[in-house]
Design a protein around this motif. Structure first.
Motif, short mmCIF file in Angstrom:
data_model
loop_
_atom_site.label_atom_id
_atom_site.label_comp_id
_atom_site.label_asym_id
_atom_site.label_seq_id
_atom_site.Cartn_x
_atom_site.Cartn_y
_atom_site.Cartn_z
N PRO A 320 0.72 -1.15 -0.03
CA PRO A 320 -0.09 0.25 0.10
C PRO A 320 0.91 1.21 -0.06
N ILE A 341 -5.69 12.68 15.22
CA ILE A 341 -4.90 11.38 14.75
C ILE A 341 -5.50 10.92 13.29
N THR A 342 -4.56 10.31 12.75
CA THR A 342 -4.82 9.71 11.57
C THR A 342 -3.83 8.61 11.05
N PHE A 345 -1.61 5.26 5.71
CA PHE A 345 -1.98 5.23 4.41
C PHE A 345 -2.18 6.38 3.70
N VAL A 352 -7.01 13.90 4.63
CA VAL A 352 -7.22 14.75 5.75
C VAL A 352 -6.23 15.81 5.52
N VAL A 375 -8.00 3.93 8.16
CA VAL A 375 -8.55 3.82 9.34
C VAL A 375 -9.31 2.73 9.95
N LEU A 376 -10.41 2.30 9.15
CA LEU A 376 -11.23 1.26 9.66
C LEU A 376 -10.50 -0.13 9.26
N ALA A 380 -9.91 -2.77 12.22
CA ALA A 380 -10.06 -3.97 12.14
C ALA A 380 -9.07 -5.05 12.21
N PRO A 410 -10.68 10.11 14.48
CA PRO A 410 -11.28 9.88 13.54
C PRO A 410 -12.76 9.62 13.87
N HIS A 412 -14.80 7.55 12.83
CA HIS A 412 -14.95 6.07 12.57
C HIS A 412 -14.69 5.00 13.41
N ALA A 436 -13.43 13.02 6.07
CA ALA A 436 -12.56 14.29 6.44
C ALA A 436 -13.14 15.50 5.64
N GLU B 162 -23.84 -10.30 7.22
CA GLU B 162 -22.56 -10.37 7.44
C GLU B 162 -22.14 -11.10 8.36
N ARG B 183 -21.88 -10.13 2.37
CA ARG B 183 -20.69 -9.13 2.48
C ARG B 183 -19.61 -9.45 3.22
N THR B 214 -16.53 -2.91 -2.12
CA THR B 214 -15.49 -2.13 -2.86
C THR B 214 -15.18 -0.78 -2.29
N GLY B 220 -9.36 2.95 -2.69
CA GLY B 220 -9.07 1.49 -2.45
C GLY B 220 -9.96 0.71 -3.37
N ARG B 256 -19.69 8.89 -1.77
CA ARG B 256 -19.03 9.60 -0.47
C ARG B 256 -17.68 10.32 -0.82
C1 B12 Z 1 -9.57 -1.09 0.87
C2 B12 Z 1 -9.89 -1.92 1.87
C3 B12 Z 1 -9.08 -2.96 2.42
C4 B12 Z 1 -7.75 -3.22 1.91
C5 B12 Z 1 -6.65 -2.56 2.41
C6 B12 Z 1 -6.25 -1.07 2.31
C7 B12 Z 1 -5.57 -0.15 3.09
N1 B12 Z 1 -4.18 -0.16 2.66
O1 B12 Z 1 -5.91 0.04 4.17
C8 B12 Z 1 -7.66 -4.67 2.25
C9 B12 Z 1 -8.39 -5.49 1.34
C10 B12 Z 1 -6.14 -5.26 2.20
C11 B12 Z 1 -8.62 -4.72 3.59
C12 B12 Z 1 -8.41 -5.72 4.40
C13 B12 Z 1 -8.99 -5.82 5.44
N2 B12 Z 1 -10.39 -5.11 5.66
CO1 B12 Z 1 -10.84 -3.51 4.71
N3 B12 Z 1 -11.72 -2.52 3.51
C14 B12 Z 1 -11.32 -1.63 2.59
C15 B12 Z 1 -12.32 -0.50 2.12
C16 B12 Z 1 -13.07 -0.99 0.92
C17 B12 Z 1 -11.70 0.62 1.98
C18 B12 Z 1 -10.89 1.55 3.02
C19 B12 Z 1 -10.46 2.65 2.40
O2 B12 Z 1 -9.33 2.62 1.81
N4 B12 Z 1 -10.80 3.86 2.49
C20 B12 Z 1 -10.39 5.02 2.21
C21 B12 Z 1 -9.74 5.83 3.35
C22 B12 Z 1 -9.32 7.10 2.74
O3 B12 Z 1 -10.76 5.89 4.37
P1 B12 Z 1 -10.25 6.20 5.99
O4 B12 Z 1 -8.87 5.61 6.09
O5 B12 Z 1 -11.36 5.73 6.69
O6 B12 Z 1 -10.36 7.82 5.95
C23 B12 Z 1 -11.33 8.66 5.89
C24 B12 Z 1 -12.12 8.91 7.28
O7 B12 Z 1 -11.89 7.82 8.27
C25 B12 Z 1 -11.57 10.31 7.55
N5 B12 Z 1 -10.62 10.32 8.56
C26 B12 Z 1 -9.31 9.93 8.33
N6 B12 Z 1 -8.29 10.29 9.48
C27 B12 Z 1 -9.02 11.11 9.94
C28 B12 Z 1 -8.70 11.77 11.24
C29 B12 Z 1 -9.72 12.47 11.88
C30 B12 Z 1 -9.48 13.57 12.93
C31 B12 Z 1 -11.14 12.72 11.23
C32 B12 Z 1 -12.14 13.58 11.59
C33 B12 Z 1 -11.51 12.02 10.02
C34 B12 Z 1 -10.32 11.07 9.52
O8 B12 Z 1 -11.10 10.96 6.34
C35 B12 Z 1 -10.96 10.00 5.23
C36 B12 Z 1 -11.80 10.30 3.88
O9 B12 Z 1 -13.20 10.73 4.64
C37 B12 Z 1 -13.07 -0.69 3.24
C38 B12 Z 1 -14.67 -0.52 3.12
C39 B12 Z 1 -15.17 0.81 2.61
N7 B12 Z 1 -15.55 1.15 1.48
O10 B12 Z 1 -14.92 1.83 3.42
C40 B12 Z 1 -13.12 -1.92 4.08
C41 B12 Z 1 -13.11 -2.12 5.47
C42 B12 Z 1 -12.43 -0.96 6.14
N8 B12 Z 1 -12.32 -3.43 5.88
C43 B12 Z 1 -12.69 -4.03 6.73
C44 B12 Z 1 -12.23 -5.26 7.23
C45 B12 Z 1 -12.89 -6.11 8.50
C46 B12 Z 1 -11.05 -5.78 6.89
C47 B12 Z 1 -10.02 -7.17 7.41
C48 B12 Z 1 -9.87 -7.10 8.76
C49 B12 Z 1 -10.79 -8.12 6.84
C50 B12 Z 1 -10.11 -9.03 5.92
N9 B12 Z 1 -10.17 -9.19 4.62
O11 B12 Z 1 -9.43 -9.76 6.44
C51 B12 Z 1 -8.87 -6.81 6.64
C52 B12 Z 1 -7.73 -6.24 7.59
C53 B12 Z 1 -6.36 -6.18 7.00
C54 B12 Z 1 -5.56 -6.99 7.32
N10 B12 Z 1 -5.86 -8.10 8.32
O12 B12 Z 1 -4.63 -7.26 6.55
C55 B12 Z 1 -14.12 -3.57 7.15
C56 B12 Z 1 -14.16 -2.76 8.71
C57 B12 Z 1 -15.32 -3.18 9.31
C58 B12 Z 1 -15.31 -2.44 10.67
N11 B12 Z 1 -16.33 -1.30 10.67
O13 B12 Z 1 -14.91 -2.83 11.65
C59 B12 Z 1 -14.69 -2.40 6.12
C60 B12 Z 1 -15.37 -1.12 6.46
C61 B12 Z 1 -15.58 -3.15 5.16
C62 B12 Z 1 -16.83 -3.62 5.53
N12 B12 Z 1 -17.59 -3.02 5.28
O14 B12 Z 1 -16.73 -4.86 6.38
N13 B12 Z 1 -9.53 -3.64 3.49
#
Ligand code: B12
Ligand code: SF4
Lengths: 448, 317
Positions: A320, A341-342, A345, A352, A375-376, A380, A410, A412, A436, B162, B183, B214, B220, B256
Motif C-alpha cells: 500500500p 489522529i490519522t 495509508f 485529511v 482508518v477502519l 479491524a 477519526p 469512524h 474528512a 455479514e 458481504r 468495494t 481503495g 462519498r
Molecule cells: C480497501 C480496503 C481494504 C484493503 C486495505 C487498504 C489499506 N491499505 O488500508 C484490504 C483489502 C487489504 C483490506 C483488508 C481488511 N479489511 Co478492509 N476495507 C477496505 C475498504 C474497501 C476501503 C478502505 C479505504 O481505503 N478507505 C479510504 C480511506 C481514505 O478511508 P479512511 O482511512 O477511513 O479515511 C477517511 C475517514 O476515516 C476520515 N479520516 C481519516 N483520518 C481522520 C482523522 C480525523 C481526525 C477525522 C476527523 C477524520 C479522519 O477521512 C477519510 C476520508 O473521509 C473498506 C470499506 C469501505 N468501502 O470503506 C474496507 C473495511 C475498512 N475493511 C474491513 C475489514 C474488516 C478488513 C479486514 C479485517 C478483513 C479481511 N479482509 O481480512 C482486513 C484487515 C487487513 C489485514 N488483516 O491485513 C471493514 C471494517 C469493518 C469495521 N467497521 O470494523 C471495512 C469497513 C469493510 C466492511 N464493510 O466490512 N481492506
C-alpha cells in the motif's frame, strides 16, 4: 521465456560439439568454477553472459533472445519527457504487479485550428493525487488533410511531450518525422500497402513503428510485424485495428496471452489503443492491456479520474502506498492549534491533510504507524488501537509542542475513546466527524 | 508461416444462475424477473466461454430524503427523492433493471415503518427489489425480518448479511422465499467462508449473491478489483463456494468521495464538477464490471445510461 539453468548449460562451451570451443570448458574465466555453475547463476540473473568469453555466436543470440522481455519495452521521448509501454510479465495485477503505466495521449488533427493550444493545455496539465503529481504523457497528431508537418512543429513547440504521428502516407510521415527532429516519436502506422516505405522511414529516423491490421486479424498483424522486423525495425507497436469495447477486450487479451503464456515472440510488443471520446473505453484499455492509449479530446474533468484509475491499477498490490508516521504540521500551527489522529495509508493521510490545507485552518496531524492501512481497515486488523495511538503521542513528543491536552479521533473509530482515555489519562479525547470533508466545519464549530 | 492459434481458455467451473424477483406465476407480484450469473468465462471474453446473462444495474433509492447527498444527485432526482414510491418509479423510467432500497440510519426506524415503505415501493414498480438496512447489526435485524414478511414470495435480496448477523437474516430469507447479500471485507477466503456458513443453514446457493465490498476510484477500488478477479478465477476453476454472482455498490462509494460530493475548495485541475462526478461513478463501475461484477448499484441516472451502454457494447460479439 526465460531459460532454466540446465537449458542454458546446453548452450555453453561445456556442452559444445565444436572441439575448439569445448576445450575452454570449465576454464573459470567467468569467475565460476564450472560452466554448469555459471549457467545456474545466469538462470537466476545473478551473472552476465558477457562474463564468458567463449560462447559461440549462435548460442549467444539464443541466450540474448531468451533474456529479452516477452513484451518489448518501447520508449517515446521528447525534451526530458518519456512515455513507455511494454515489459509486462503478468495477465492479472494480483499475480505480481503491472509495471509500466499505460501512456495516455490526446489526439489533435492537422486541420484543427487550436491544435497547438490543446497541446499546450495537455502538456501543462498536472493534478495531485495522494502526494503524486499525475500528468498525461503525450500528443497524437492525426493527418486529416491539413498541413501535417506544420502541425507537428507547432505541437512540438507548444508542449514538451512525446508525439505520435498518425498518418498512413509516407510522404507526410517523413515531413512529420523531420518536424519532430530531436524527439523519438511513434510513427503510426505501417499497413499492408505502405509498410516498405514506412519501415524505411522508421529505420532512418530511429522511430518506433506501429503495424496495423484490419479488424483484429492477428495473422495479418503478425505477418506485417515480421515483414517490418525483417526490414530492420525492432521497436514495434501493435494496432490490431479494433476500436469497440468487445473486440478490443478480446483481441488485447489474446495478444497478452500469446506473449506471456505461449511465449509467442512475434506478438511480443505493446499495443496502441484508441478510446475515442469514451472515458470508460479508455478505462478498459488502461486495465486491460493497452500500452499507448489515445483519447480524442482533453478535459480536466475526464483526465483526472482516468489518471487516478491508472495510478490505482498500476499500484503494486503487495505494497500500500504509505507516508512516514510522525507529526505533520499543516498551515503553520501554533501551540493552541488542534491535534488530530490519522493513519499512514497515503489515501487516508492526504484526504485529511488536503482538507485541512485547503480550509486554511492550522492543525497538528499525528500520523500513527498503522502499517499503511486506512482508518477502519487498521482498526479491524488491530493496527490502530488505543495502545498504538498512545505510543505515537508519547514517542513523537507532541505534548511539548502543544499548550493544550486535547486530541481528535477519526469519527469512524469513536469506539476507541474509552480505552484511549485510560491510556492517556492527562488528555481529553474528542471524536471528530467520520469523513474528512466535514473536518473544517467541525473544527470551526467544535474546537474553541 | 504457421498461423497464429487464438489462445482460448476453457474452464471447468461455472457461475451459478441466480434469479431476483418473482412474477405472479412464481408467487410474487413483479412484472419481470432478473437473472444473473451463468458465465463460463472471465467477464465478456466470448471467445473463451458463455455469458448467458448480461450484468445488471440497480438504482439506489432511500426511505427518506437524503439531505446529506451531493447536490448533484438531489438536483437530478428532484422531488421524486422525497417519496420512495415516486423515486422507485422515476428510477424505473430511467431504465434501471432493479431497485435498491436503502434504509438510512435513524433512531426511529422500526419494523412497521420498514414494512410500510417496502409495500409502497413494491406497489410503485414492477422491478425486482433489493432491500438494505443501514448496516448496523441490531437495526438491520429488526427491520429486515419485517421486510421479509411483508415481501413474502417476492424473491427480494436482503442485505447486508455479514458474519456478525447472518443468522437472523438468513432465517428470514429462508422462511419467506428471499435471497441474501453476503458481504465480506475484500477477502477471498472470508467471502467463501460466509457463503459456507449461510448455505449450512439451509439456504440454497442460488439464493445468495456475494458482495466482496468495494472502494471508490482513488479510495481503495483496486483492492476490490483484484479480489473480484480472484474470486471469479476461483469460481471458474471449480470452487463451488465462490460460484456466485457478485453485487457491488460503486454508487454509494463514489458519492462519498470528495471528488463527487462537492466543488468547494477543490483544485482547478479537478475540472467540471458534474463531468468529474459522473466519470468517477462510471469509471469505478466499469472497472468493477470488467473484473466480474454482476449487479452494480448506482446513484446517478446519467451513470445508469452510460453503464448500460457499456454493458450492451461488451455483450455484443
Ligand atoms: C480497501 C480496503 C481494504 C484493503 C486495505 C487498504 C489499506 N491499505 O488500508 C484490504 C483489502 C487489504 C483490506 C483488508 C481488511 N479489511 Co478492509 N476495507 C477496505 C475498504 C474497501 C476501503 C478502505 C479505504 O481505503 N478507505 C479510504 C480511506 C481514505 O478511508 P479512511 O482511512 O477511513 O479515511 C477517511 C475517514 O476515516 C476520515 N479520516 C481519516 N483520518 C481522520 C482523522 C480525523 C481526525 C477525522 C476527523 C477524520 C479522519 O477521512 C477519510 C476520508 O473521509 C473498506 C470499506 C469501505 N468501502 O470503506 C474496507 C473495511 C475498512 N475493511 C474491513 C475489514 C474488516 C478488513 C479486514 C479485517 C478483513 C479481511 N479482509 O481480512 C482486513 C484487515 C487487513 C489485514 N488483516 O491485513 C471493514 C471494517 C469493518 C469495521 N467497521 O470494523 C471495512 C469497513 C469493510 C466492511 N464493510 O466490512 N481492506
Ligand atoms: S568462462 Fe565459465 S562458462 Fe565460459 S567456458 Fe569458461 S567456465 Fe565455462
Amino acid at each position: 521465456m526465460a531459460l532454466s539453468g540446465l537449458q542454458i548449460y546446453k548452450l555453453l562451451p561445456g556442452s559444445s560439439k565444436n572441439p575448439e570451443v569445448k576445450k575452454h570448458a570449465n576454464c573459470k574465466e567467468c569467475g565460476f568454477p564450472t560452466c554448469l555453475a555459471f549457467a545456474m547463476k545466469l538462470g537466476q540473473k545473478q551473472a552476465k553472459l558477457s562474463q564468458c568469453p567463449h560462447v559461440e555466436e549462435e548460442s549467444k543470440s539464443r541466450l540474448e533472445a531468451s533474456a529479452a522481455p516477452p513484451i518489448r519495452l518501447i520508449t517515446l521521448s521528447a525534451d526530458g519527457h518519456k512515455a513507455t509501454a511494454g515489459n509486462e510479465t503478468v495477465i492479472f495485477r494480483h499475480e505480481k504487479t503491472f509495471y509500466h503505466q499505460a501512456s495516455l495521449f490526446v489526439k489533435v488533427k492537422d486541420n484543427q485550428a487550436d491544435a497547438a493550444d490543446v497541446a499546450a493545455a495537455v502538456g501543462a496539465y498536472t493534478v495531485d493525487y495522494v502526494g503524486m503529481d499525475l500528468t498525461l504523457d503525450g500528443i497524437a497528431i492525426e493527418d486529416a488533410g491539413g498541413d501535417f508537418a506544420a502541425t507537428v512543429k507547432a505541437v512540438k513547440e507548444a508542449s514538451s511531450f512525446p508525439i505520435i504521428l498518425l498518418t498512413d502516407d509516407p510522404v507526410k510521415a517523413e515531413a512529420g518525422l523531420k518536424a519532430a527532429a530531436g524527439t523519438t516519436p511513434l510513427l503510426s502506422a505501417a499497413t499492408p500497402d505502405n509498410w516498405e516505405a514506412m519501415a524505411k522511414l522508421a529505420k532512418q529516423y530511429k522511430a518506433p513503428l506501429t503495424v496495423r491490421a484490419a479488424d483484429g486479424d492477428l495473422n495479418a498483424l503478425v505477418e506485417l510485424a515480421e515483414k517490418v522486423k525483417g526490414a530492420g525495425v525492432e521497436d514495434i507497436v501493435l494496432d490490431p485495428g479494433v476500436r469497440d469495447y468487445s473486440s478490443s477486450l478480446a483481441v488485447f487479451t489474446q495478444l497478452r496471452r500469446l506473449a506471456l503464456k505461449k511465449n509467442e515472440r512475434k506478438v511480443g510488443y505493446p499495443i496502441i489503443a484508441f478510446a475515442g471520446d469514451d472515458p470508460m473505453l479508455a478505462g478498459q484499455h488502461i486495465a486491460k492491456y493497452g500500452g499507448f492509449v489515445v483519447l480524442d479530446s482533453f478535459s480536466p474533468g475526464t483526465a483526472y479520474p482516468l489518471l487516478v484509475l491508472r495510478a490505482n491499477i498500476f499500484t503494486d498490490p503487495q505494497k500500500p502506498i504509505q507516508v512516514q508516521p510522525g507529526i505533520y504540521e499543516i498551515n503553520k500551527p501554533q501551540p493552541d492549534a488542534p491535534m488530530m489522529i490519522t493513519t499512514n495509508f497515503s489515501i487516508t493521510y492526504f484526504s485529511v491533510a488536503n482538507e485541512l490545507e485547503s480550509s486554511g485552518l492550522p492543525g497538528w496531524l499525528l500520523v500513527a504507524d498503522a502499517e499503511g492501512m486506512s482508518v477502519l481497515t487498521a482498526w479491524a486488523a488491530g493496527k490502530l488501537d488505543a495502545e498504538r495511538i498512545a505510543k505515537g503521542v508519547n514517542t513523537f513528543g507532541i505534548a511539548d509542542k502543544l499548550s493544550h491536552r486535547r486530541l481528535i479521533l477519526p469519527g469512524h473509530v469513536a469506539v476507541l475513546m474509552g480505552e484511549l482515555e485510560e491510556e492517556l489519562p492527562d488528555w481529553e479525547i474528542k471524536v471528530g466527524p467520520r469523513e474528512a470533508v466535514d473536518l473544517p466545519n467541525y473544527l470551526k464549530t467544535q474546537w474553541g | 508461416m504457421p498461423a497464429i492459434q487464438i489462445p482460448t481458455q476453457k474452464w471447468s467451473g461455472k457461475v451459478r444462475e441466480v434469479t431476483l424477483g418473482a412474477t405472479a406465476a412464481d408467487g410474487g407480484t413483479r412484472a419481470k424477473t432478473v437473472t444473473v450469473g451463468g458465465a463460463t468465462t472471465l467477464p465478456f471474453l466470448h471467445f473463451d466461454g458463455e455469458t448467458p446473462h448480461a450484468p445488471v444495474v440497480a438504482i439506489e433509492i432511500q426511505d427518506r430524503y437524503p439531505e446529506d447527498w451531493s447536490p448533484i444527485l438531489l438536483e437530478v432526482w428532484g422531488d421524486a427523492a422525497k417519496d420512495p414510491a415516486s423515486w422507485a418509479k422515476a428510477a424505473e423510467e430511467k431504465g434501471a433493471d432493479l431497485i435498491y432500497l436503502k434504509f438510512a440510519l435513524n433512531d426511529d426506524l422500526s419494523g412497521d415503518y420498514a414494512r410500510k415503505i417496502v409495500r409502497q415501493v413494491l406497489d410503485a414498480t414492477g422491478l425486482p427489489l433489493i432491500v438494505f438496512g443501514p448496516g448496523q447489526v441490531e437495526q438491520d435485524n429488526d427491520i429486515l425480518v419485517s421486510v421479509a414478511e411483508e415481501g413474502e414470495g417476492e424473491r427480494l435480496v436482503l442485505g447486508v448479511c455479514e458474519e456478525k448477523n447472518y443468522r437472523t437474516i438468513v432465517a428470514a430469507a429462508l422462511a419467506h422465499g428471499h435471497l441474501v447479500d453476503a458481504r465480506t471485507a475484500m477477502d477471498v477466503n472470508l467471502g467463501k467462508q460466509l457463503n459456507i456458513l449461510i448455505s449450512d443453514m439451509g439456504l440454497p446457493l442460488d439464493r445468495i449473491v456475494m458482495d466482496p465490498t468495494t472502494g471508490a476510484l482513488g479510495y481503495g477500488m483496486e483492492y476490490g478489483y483484484s479480489v473480484m478477479e480472484r474470486l471469479r478465477l476461483a469460481a471458474l476453476q471449480g470452487d463451488g463456494m465462490t460460484q456466485l454472482p457478485m453485487l457491488v455498490t460503486p454508487g454509494e462509494e463514489t458519492w462519498r468521495a470528495k471528488e463527487a460530493r462537492t466543488d468547494e475548495g477543490v483544485p482547478e485541475s479537478w475540472g467540471d464538477w458534474t463531468e468529474r462526478a459522473i466519470n468517477w461513478e462510471v469509471l469505478t463501475t466499469s472497472t468493477l464490471l470488467e473484473s466480474g461484477a454482476d449487479i452494480v448499484v448506482l446513484r446517478h441516472p446519467e451513470s445508469l445510461k452510460r453503464v448500460k451502454g457499456m454493458i450492451n457494447a461488451l455483450m455484443s460479439h
